[in-house]
Design a protein around this motif. Structure first.
Motif, PDB file in Angstrom:
ATOM      1  N   GLY A 251     -34.975 -25.826 -47.492  1.00  0.00           N
ATOM      2  CA  GLY A 251     -34.626 -27.103 -48.085  1.00  0.00           C
ATOM      3  C   GLY A 251     -33.201 -27.177 -48.570  1.00  0.00           C
ATOM      4  N   LEU A 252     -32.815 -28.408 -48.907  1.00  0.00           N
ATOM      5  CA  LEU A 252     -31.481 -28.715 -49.407  1.00  0.00           C
ATOM      6  C   LEU A 252     -31.608 -29.358 -50.780  1.00  0.00           C
ATOM      7  CD1 LEU A 252     -30.181 -30.604 -46.242  1.00  0.00           C
ATOM      8  CD2 LEU A 252     -29.900 -28.177 -46.750  1.00  0.00           C
ATOM      9  N   ILE A 253     -30.724 -29.020 -51.678  1.00  0.00           N
ATOM     10  CA  ILE A 253     -30.717 -29.683 -52.973  1.00  0.00           C
ATOM     11  C   ILE A 253     -30.270 -31.128 -52.796  1.00  0.00           C
ATOM     12  CG2 ILE A 253     -29.633 -29.733 -55.260  1.00  0.00           C
ATOM     13  CD1 ILE A 253     -29.673 -26.637 -55.151  1.00  0.00           C
ATOM     14  N   THR A 254     -29.252 -31.342 -51.969  1.00  0.00           N
ATOM     15  CA  THR A 254     -28.771 -32.693 -51.703  1.00  0.00           C
ATOM     16  C   THR A 254     -28.265 -32.787 -50.269  1.00  0.00           C
ATOM     17  OG1 THR A 254     -27.292 -34.460 -52.463  1.00  0.00           O
ATOM     18  CG2 THR A 254     -26.442 -32.229 -52.574  1.00  0.00           C
ATOM     19  N   VAL A 255     -28.387 -33.970 -49.694  1.00  0.00           N
ATOM     20  CA  VAL A 255     -27.861 -34.210 -48.353  1.00  0.00           C
ATOM     21  C   VAL A 255     -26.367 -34.498 -48.431  1.00  0.00           C
ATOM     22  CG1 VAL A 255     -27.990 -35.721 -46.331  1.00  0.00           C
ATOM     23  CG2 VAL A 255     -30.076 -35.036 -47.513  1.00  0.00           C
ATOM     24  N   ASP A 256     -25.962 -35.164 -49.509  1.00  0.00           N
ATOM     25  CA  ASP A 256     -24.571 -35.543 -49.705  1.00  0.00           C
ATOM     26  C   ASP A 256     -24.035 -34.847 -50.953  1.00  0.00           C
ATOM     27  OD1 ASP A 256     -22.118 -36.731 -50.193  1.00  0.00           O
ATOM     28  OD2 ASP A 256     -22.870 -38.786 -50.109  1.00  0.00           O
ATOM     29  N   PRO A 257     -23.168 -33.833 -50.772  1.00  0.00           N
ATOM     30  CA  PRO A 257     -22.679 -33.075 -51.933  1.00  0.00           C
ATOM     31  C   PRO A 257     -21.932 -33.913 -52.973  1.00  0.00           C
ATOM     32  CG  PRO A 257     -21.996 -32.033 -49.885  1.00  0.00           C
ATOM     33  CD  PRO A 257     -22.650 -33.326 -49.528  1.00  0.00           C
ATOM     34  N   SER A 258     -21.481 -35.102 -52.598  1.00  0.00           N
ATOM     35  CA  SER A 258     -20.758 -35.936 -53.560  1.00  0.00           C
ATOM     36  C   SER A 258     -21.711 -36.743 -54.445  1.00  0.00           C
ATOM     37  CB  SER A 258     -19.796 -36.879 -52.829  1.00  0.00           C
ATOM     38  OG  SER A 258     -20.525 -37.825 -52.057  1.00  0.00           O
TER      39      SER A 258
ATOM     40  N   PRO B 227     -25.174 -36.268 -56.706  1.00  0.00           N
ATOM     41  CA  PRO B 227     -26.207 -35.368 -57.232  1.00  0.00           C
ATOM     42  C   PRO B 227     -27.594 -35.963 -57.007  1.00  0.00           C
ATOM     43  CG  PRO B 227     -25.003 -36.415 -59.032  1.00  0.00           C
ATOM     44  CD  PRO B 227     -24.344 -36.844 -57.757  1.00  0.00           C
ATOM     45  N   PRO B 228     -28.600 -35.107 -56.853  1.00  0.00           N
ATOM     46  CA  PRO B 228     -29.962 -35.605 -56.649  1.00  0.00           C
ATOM     47  C   PRO B 228     -30.509 -36.237 -57.919  1.00  0.00           C
ATOM     48  CG  PRO B 228     -29.967 -33.232 -56.893  1.00  0.00           C
ATOM     49  CD  PRO B 228     -28.523 -33.660 -56.866  1.00  0.00           C
ATOM     50  N   GLY B 229     -31.399 -37.208 -57.731  1.00  0.00           N
ATOM     51  CA  GLY B 229     -32.042 -37.860 -58.865  1.00  0.00           C
ATOM     52  C   GLY B 229     -33.263 -37.093 -59.326  1.00  0.00           C
ATOM     53  N   ALA B 230     -33.939 -37.618 -60.312  1.00  0.00           N
ATOM     54  CA  ALA B 230     -35.111 -36.969 -60.884  1.00  0.00           C
ATOM     55  C   ALA B 230     -36.218 -36.803 -59.849  1.00  0.00           C
ATOM     56  CB  ALA B 230     -35.612 -37.775 -62.077  1.00  0.00           C
TER      57      ALA B 230
ATOM     58  N   ARG C 189     -35.913 -36.448 -56.594  1.00  0.00           N
ATOM     59  CA  ARG C 189     -35.529 -35.376 -55.664  1.00  0.00           C
ATOM     60  C   ARG C 189     -35.726 -34.009 -56.317  1.00  0.00           C
ATOM     61  NH1 ARG C 189     -35.817 -33.188 -51.041  1.00  0.00           N
ATOM     62  NH2 ARG C 189     -34.090 -31.832 -50.519  1.00  0.00           N
ATOM     63  N   LEU C 190     -35.369 -33.870 -57.581  1.00  0.00           N
ATOM     64  CA  LEU C 190     -35.568 -32.599 -58.284  1.00  0.00           C
ATOM     65  C   LEU C 190     -37.057 -32.247 -58.347  1.00  0.00           C
ATOM     66  CD1 LEU C 190     -32.967 -32.872 -61.193  1.00  0.00           C
ATOM     67  CD2 LEU C 190     -32.811 -31.493 -59.112  1.00  0.00           C
ATOM     68  N   ALA C 191     -37.906 -33.246 -58.572  1.00  0.00           N
ATOM     69  CA  ALA C 191     -39.349 -32.994 -58.607  1.00  0.00           C
ATOM     70  C   ALA C 191     -39.849 -32.571 -57.225  1.00  0.00           C
ATOM     71  CB  ALA C 191     -40.086 -34.243 -59.085  1.00  0.00           C
ATOM     72  N   GLU C 192     -39.351 -33.222 -56.169  1.00  0.00           N
ATOM     73  CA  GLU C 192     -39.727 -32.837 -54.802  1.00  0.00           C
ATOM     74  C   GLU C 192     -39.329 -31.395 -54.520  1.00  0.00           C
ATOM     75  OE1 GLU C 192     -37.650 -35.640 -52.356  1.00  0.00           O
ATOM     76  OE2 GLU C 192     -39.051 -37.273 -52.772  1.00  0.00           O
ATOM     77  N   LEU C 193     -38.132 -31.032 -54.942  1.00  0.00           N
ATOM     78  CA  LEU C 193     -37.645 -29.668 -54.714  1.00  0.00           C
ATOM     79  C   LEU C 193     -38.483 -28.648 -55.467  1.00  0.00           C
ATOM     80  CD1 LEU C 193     -33.811 -30.248 -54.737  1.00  0.00           C
ATOM     81  CD2 LEU C 193     -35.167 -29.394 -52.824  1.00  0.00           C
TER      82      LEU C 193
ATOM     83  N   VAL D 146     -33.005 -27.133 -60.636  1.00  0.00           N
ATOM     84  CA  VAL D 146     -34.099 -27.134 -59.670  1.00  0.00           C
ATOM     85  C   VAL D 146     -35.039 -25.958 -59.930  1.00  0.00           C
ATOM     86  CG1 VAL D 146     -34.650 -26.789 -57.224  1.00  0.00           C
ATOM     87  CG2 VAL D 146     -32.834 -28.360 -57.869  1.00  0.00           C
ATOM     88  N   ALA D 147     -34.483 -24.816 -60.229  1.00  0.00           N
ATOM     89  CA  ALA D 147     -35.285 -23.594 -60.386  1.00  0.00           C
ATOM     90  C   ALA D 147     -35.867 -23.426 -61.790  1.00  0.00           C
ATOM     91  CB  ALA D 147     -34.432 -22.381 -60.035  1.00  0.00           C
TER      92      ALA D 147
END
Length: 138
Positions: free
Chosen positions: A51-58, A60-63, A65-69, A95-96
């Motif tokens: 998996g990826l933390i984010t698709v677009d490094p510019s 940040p993932p939202g809440a 996305r963090l829950a999905e991760l 995330v961790a």
């Protein structure tokens, strides 16, 4: 010139073989990376990116996305989450958080490596070190 290329090709092949041998023991251990910059490295050395933390490094993932991760971390038996020195290192920790997932750092730019003719080899070895260190702790 052809002889010179042949020598370089041999050195590249030897480096790749060394890295392959080093990473073989950890190739099944799951991990996530900050963004999709390592696909070729993962494929070349048979690593198990899940998996990826984010698709677009510019961005940040939202809440959500963090829950999905976090679900991915537990469902896929992820051993390591990788951050990068130049991109929001706190996101991998977020995330961790609350899991047994270790945090590693991948530096695809080789920010600590002196420029020179061997920089590619040094970056590749540094990436292998980071994968081996974090995934090998499983």
């Amino acid at each position: 010139m052809a002889h010179e290329l042949s020598a370089i090709d041999s050195i590249v092949e030897a480096t790749e073989e060394t890295i392959q041998n080093r990473l073989e023991p950890v190739h099944e251990h799951g991990f996530i990376v900050f963004h999709d910059a390592y696909r070729y490295f993962e494929d070349a050395f048979g690593l198990n990116g899940v998996g990826l933390i984010t698709v677009d490094p510019s961005r940040p993932p939202g809440a959500r996305r963090l829950a999905e991760l976090r679900n991915v971390l537990s469902e896929r038996n992820v051993a390591c989450a990788f951050s990068e020195p130049q991109l929001e290192p706190d996101l991998a920790e977020a995330v961790a958080e609350g899991t047994r997932v270790r945090i590693g750092v991948l530096d695809p730019l080789g920010t600590e490596i002196e420029p020179g003719p061997d920089v590619w080899f040094m970056v590749m070895e540094a990436l292998a070190d980071a994968f081996e260190d974090c995934l090998g702790s499983s």
